[in-house]
Design a protein around this motif. Structure first.
Motif, PDB file in Angstrom:
ATOM      1  N   TRP A  36       0.853  -1.188   0.000  1.00 46.36           N
ATOM      2  CA  TRP A  36       0.000   0.000   0.000  1.00 46.36           C
ATOM      3  C   TRP A  36       0.883   1.230   0.000  1.00 46.36           C
ATOM      4  CZ3 TRP A  36      -5.031  -1.334  -0.621  1.00 46.36           C
ATOM      5  CH2 TRP A  36      -5.341  -2.687  -0.377  1.00 46.36           C
ATOM      6  N   ASN A  37       0.789   1.993  -1.079  1.00 50.94           N
ATOM      7  CA  ASN A  37       1.761   3.031  -1.388  1.00 50.94           C
ATOM      8  C   ASN A  37       1.193   4.442  -1.292  1.00 50.94           C
ATOM      9  OD1 ASN A  37       4.192   1.456  -2.979  1.00 50.94           O
ATOM     10  ND2 ASN A  37       2.191   0.497  -3.332  1.00 50.94           N
ATOM     11  N   MET A  50       6.773   7.732  -2.400  1.00 55.84           N
ATOM     12  CA  MET A  50       7.098   8.209  -1.064  1.00 55.84           C
ATOM     13  C   MET A  50       7.339   7.086  -0.059  1.00 55.84           C
ATOM     14  SD  MET A  50       4.345  11.332  -0.781  1.00 55.84           S
ATOM     15  CE  MET A  50       5.169  12.050   0.643  1.00 55.84           C
ATOM     16  N   GLY A  51       6.684   5.976  -0.271  1.00 60.12           N
ATOM     17  CA  GLY A  51       6.843   4.862   0.644  1.00 60.12           C
ATOM     18  C   GLY A  51       5.635   3.953   0.595  1.00 60.12           C
ATOM     19  N   SER A  52       5.724   2.843   1.312  1.00 63.47           N
ATOM     20  CA  SER A  52       4.620   1.899   1.340  1.00 63.47           C
ATOM     21  C   SER A  52       4.627   1.116   2.635  1.00 63.47           C
ATOM     22  CB  SER A  52       4.690   0.930   0.150  1.00 63.47           C
ATOM     23  OG  SER A  52       5.792   0.048   0.276  1.00 63.47           O
ATOM     24  N   PRO A  92       3.916  21.100  -2.751  1.00 60.21           N
ATOM     25  CA  PRO A  92       2.591  21.041  -3.381  1.00 60.21           C
ATOM     26  C   PRO A  92       2.564  19.984  -4.471  1.00 60.21           C
ATOM     27  CG  PRO A  92       3.280  23.313  -3.127  1.00 60.21           C
ATOM     28  CD  PRO A  92       4.470  22.453  -2.795  1.00 60.21           C
ATOM     29  N   ALA A  93       1.504  19.204  -4.491  1.00 65.23           N
ATOM     30  CA  ALA A  93       1.427  18.101  -5.435  1.00 65.23           C
ATOM     31  C   ALA A  93       0.054  17.459  -5.356  1.00 65.23           C
ATOM     32  CB  ALA A  93       2.502  17.052  -5.143  1.00 65.23           C
ATOM     33  N   GLU A  94      -0.196  16.597  -6.317  1.00 60.45           N
ATOM     34  CA  GLU A  94      -1.323  15.686  -6.241  1.00 60.45           C
ATOM     35  C   GLU A  94      -0.820  14.446  -5.514  1.00 60.45           C
ATOM     36  OE1 GLU A  94      -5.457  14.857  -7.377  1.00 60.45           O
ATOM     37  OE2 GLU A  94      -4.222  16.648  -7.632  1.00 60.45           O
ATOM     38  N   TYR A  95      -1.459  14.113  -4.418  1.00 63.61           N
ATOM     39  CA  TYR A  95      -1.048  12.971  -3.610  1.00 63.61           C
ATOM     40  C   TYR A  95      -2.001  11.802  -3.824  1.00 63.61           C
ATOM     41  CZ  TYR A  95       2.370  15.804  -1.108  1.00 63.61           C
ATOM     42  OH  TYR A  95       3.458  16.588  -0.787  1.00 63.61           O
ATOM     43  N   TYR A  96      -1.427  10.652  -4.108  1.00 61.74           N
ATOM     44  CA  TYR A  96      -2.200   9.448  -4.385  1.00 61.74           C
ATOM     45  C   TYR A  96      -1.843   8.338  -3.411  1.00 61.74           C
ATOM     46  CZ  TYR A  96      -2.761  11.499  -9.084  1.00 61.74           C
ATOM     47  OH  TYR A  96      -3.039  12.321 -10.152  1.00 61.74           O
ATOM     48  N   CYS A  97      -2.818   7.535  -3.074  1.00 59.50           N
ATOM     49  CA  CYS A  97      -2.523   6.234  -2.508  1.00 59.50           C
ATOM     50  C   CYS A  97      -2.837   5.185  -3.562  1.00 59.50           C
ATOM     51  CB  CYS A  97      -3.273   5.966  -1.200  1.00 59.50           C
ATOM     52  SG  CYS A  97      -5.072   6.133  -1.230  1.00 59.50           S
TER      53      CYS A  97
END
Length: 122
Positions: A36-37, A50-52, A92-97
């Motif tokens: 899960w990222n 960024m990590g998981s 600033p960014a679009e952040y996704y999981c």
């Protein structure tokens, strides 16, 4: 069908901590063998991992943002949060999981959240 949904503030002040949550529905975050990222895309740039956190709970965060990133999970709520500390105008960014069947999401992501836009401003 597994679905992921990001939530959190759309605006954060410089030097503060950004806190986001990914909520998973239609599945468990403990199901083997998924990762899960958290992934982000700054304006005009590519996707950055960024990590998981793995199904086992093991955290993989060996990224350029490691020193400012905290990952965790809440299995009872099927959520995994992200904290990014000391936010700067570069964040600033679009952040996704996203869910991936491999530890390195370069090899494929099978489910994305819709993303949430984060702005840094005082």
């Amino acid at each position: 069908q597994v679905q992921l949904q990001e939530s959190g503030p759309g605006l954060v002040k410089p030097s503060q901590t950004l806190s986001l949550t990914c909520t998973v529905s239609g599945g468990s975050i403990t199901t083997d063998y998924y990762y899960w990222n958290w992934i982000r895309q700054p304006p005009g740039k590519g996707l950055g991992w960024m990590g998981s956190i793995a199904w086992s709970g093991k955290i993989h965060d060996r990224s350029p943002l490691k020193s400012r990133t905290a990952l965790a999970r809440n299995t009872s709520k099927t959520q995994f949060p992200l904290q990014l500390s000391s936010v700067t105008p570069e964040d600033p960014a679009e952040y996704y999981c996203a869910r991936a069947p491999y530890r390195d999401p370069y090899y494929g992501i099978d489910h994305w959240g819709k993303g949430t836009l984060v702005t840094v401003s005082s």
